[in-house]
Enzyme design. Sequence first.
Site, mmCIF file in Angstrom:
data_model
loop_
_atom_site.group_PDB
_atom_site.id
_atom_site.type_symbol
_atom_site.label_atom_id
_atom_site.label_comp_id
_atom_site.label_asym_id
_atom_site.label_seq_id
_atom_site.Cartn_x
_atom_site.Cartn_y
_atom_site.Cartn_z
ATOM 1 N N CYS A 1 35.846 44.553 43.856
ATOM 2 C CA CYS A 1 34.859 43.603 43.347
ATOM 3 C C CYS A 1 35.416 42.919 42.106
ATOM 4 O O CYS A 1 36.270 43.464 41.420
ATOM 5 C CB CYS A 1 33.559 44.320 43.004
ATOM 6 N N CYS B 1 39.049 40.744 38.413
ATOM 7 C CA CYS B 1 39.569 42.041 38.845
ATOM 8 C C CYS B 1 40.186 41.966 40.235
ATOM 9 O O CYS B 1 40.831 42.916 40.678
ATOM 10 C CB CYS B 1 38.461 43.085 38.812
ATOM 11 N N HIS C 1 41.046 50.786 34.043
ATOM 12 C CA HIS C 1 40.994 49.548 34.819
ATOM 13 C C HIS C 1 41.455 48.348 33.994
ATOM 14 O O HIS C 1 40.645 47.622 33.441
ATOM 15 C CB HIS C 1 39.544 49.360 35.312
#
Lengths: 284, 431
Positions: free
Chosen positions: B418, B96, B387
């Site tokens: 994160c 990510c 996301h």
Amino acid sequence: MAVTVLDEAPNLRALYAKAAVTAWGRGGDLPTDRLARKGVAVDPAHLAAYTRVCRLPLDDVLPATYPHMLAFPLQMALMSDRSFPLALPGLVHVRNRIDVVRPIGAGEPLDLEVWAERFAAHRSGATVDLCATVSAGGQEVWRSRSTYLARGATAPEGAPAADVEVSVGALDRVAATWRVPADAGRRYAKVSGDVNPIHLSGLTAKAFGFKRAIAHGMWVKARVLGALAGRLPDALSVDVAFRKPLFLPSTVTLSTAQADGGWDAAVRNASSGSEHVVGTIRPL
Amino acid sequence: MADTSKPATRKAAIVGGNRIPFARSNTAYAQASNQDMLTATLDGLVARFGLQGAQLGEVVAGAVLKHSRDFNLTRESVLGSRLSATTPAYDVQQACGTGLEAAILVANKIALEQIESGIAGGVDTTSDAPLAVGDDLRRVLISLSNAKTLQDRLKAVAKIRPGQLVPEIPRNAEPRTGLAMGDHAAITAEEWEIGREEQDELAVRSHQNMAAAYERGYFDDLVTPFLGLARDNNLRPDSSLEKLAKLKPVFGTGEGATMTAGNSTPLTDGASAVLLASDEWAAERGLPVLAHLVDAQTAAVDYVHGGEGLLMAPVYAMPVMLARNGLSLQDFDFYEIHEAFASTVLATMKAWEDAAFCKDKLGLDAPLGSIDRSKLNVHGSSLAAGHPFAATGGRIVAQLAKTLHEAGPGKRGLISICAAGGQGVVAILES
């Protein structure tokens, strides 16, 4: 001239069958009637399947060749009708010109109209043009002209000479090599609905005088445009001549060269060099 | 302020960004590939900033879930885009953190005057995810393709067992722990005693902030519609505490389970891209400079054997970057903390406030302190937008740069993201 508006796309399988059983005893002049559909919505799932099989990018603008998916069934309905002077089995697509007047959004409702014109004399028979126009919001956004050759047929007295050639530059540099698999015709047939037996298998192709199944010309044309994605003008004219049949499976080469603000392109057999498709792409 | 002992380097300018609306898995983009989405996103950026045929310094992007055929995904997308074919490109992958790491890479090359312009981006699809065959079947297929004789081929085929024919579907799980990311986050949430209600509150605010931003046209020059979608389809403008309170926990176990589908991000498809440049390059083309990328830091934690939470690495990266820039955690006008899970955002902030943690784990004399919550994720974040792993960094960079630009010159913004594998990326932007 009468325009018949259809509520839905005709079934191509049924039209091929009809054309086959009514192939004999045809003649006379081209019909002047037109077929049309109004407010046609593009099915996003079909568009996605089309872009996958033609290796085109999927986005919100229709590929230049996509409206042919909508127009072709109407043209088939014209050609399979008894009033059409040439027998559909044996007709060969020899040239296709598409003009994209402006990029067409995948969400735009489209009006289609198709007709036949220009019955012309060719050295080995006669040609006829199947035309289409696509409008959005009352404005023409796309048009096409597909020229078909009927070998051994005779054009009417006083018919003009056929116009089937597209001239391109030297094109001696290979840009890409494509391995075209044996099932390329079946895959495109599934998406396009163009189930002409000459594309489906060796056996069905032999019945129509081809030694093996051959690729759809419009699939090759779409793949050429896919290979040039990102490098094409928004408004363009793509004019290709279909020369030697592309037998399946085959390895072919794509050659491209910039020309007049657009491109010249040729798809040739990788070993023999014989030309399958040559064409020009120009800003409109 | 900036450490004057370092040789002065120029800061990369953020000119603007573009993304396609994010779509929940198997919805609007079910038929689109990573390459389709990344190419469309690049072309949207090209259209926005007049980059047709332009040769940029480089394009850096990546995808977390990637087909093996997409080994050169970014370069392939550039070749299919309206950028010049002579624009170099490469792929990066830091889970990510991919999108933000890509922006840092481009910004660093601009700072070092190796390039004048570049695009950083990311894309992910969980709808068109790569399926792999199991290891056993893979070995059989490799020996089959190596087999020279019919006999060898038959021998190879004879080794195939029905059980091997089940494909391996990529899972959102850590290879070394076997735990889903949400399960890891649930452990951290419990450790830091993050309550259900505060998580739901954060989620509601994310939806409300983003919905309000869409309403006032804030995203008009950040988002380009794609495949019929004009807004993120995970966005729930009518989200409320009452509605979220009804959801059952999906991660964690028993009484302490607080994480639901409402306060965790869903699997999402989408792509984003950010245009970075030197000030000179932007000026020559008459393009705006929204903000500069001032500094960045990555960190990693041992979540396997070291007892730290999987998503806590940004907590460690932050003090290093702040100290290098002589800044405190409170010296910022806007904060963008990626909402992988609401509990992650809350645990991150709680750790920075915790004197014992900051002393023992971060080696600080005093805690970093708290963040003014009214400055946090002011235009919504991942809980609202969704996301698509590698696309989140580009969304945040462009969104924060625009927020800073709107607020006027000299405003500072902080990014914290994160990532799987116990990694974290943080960055400072300044208008």
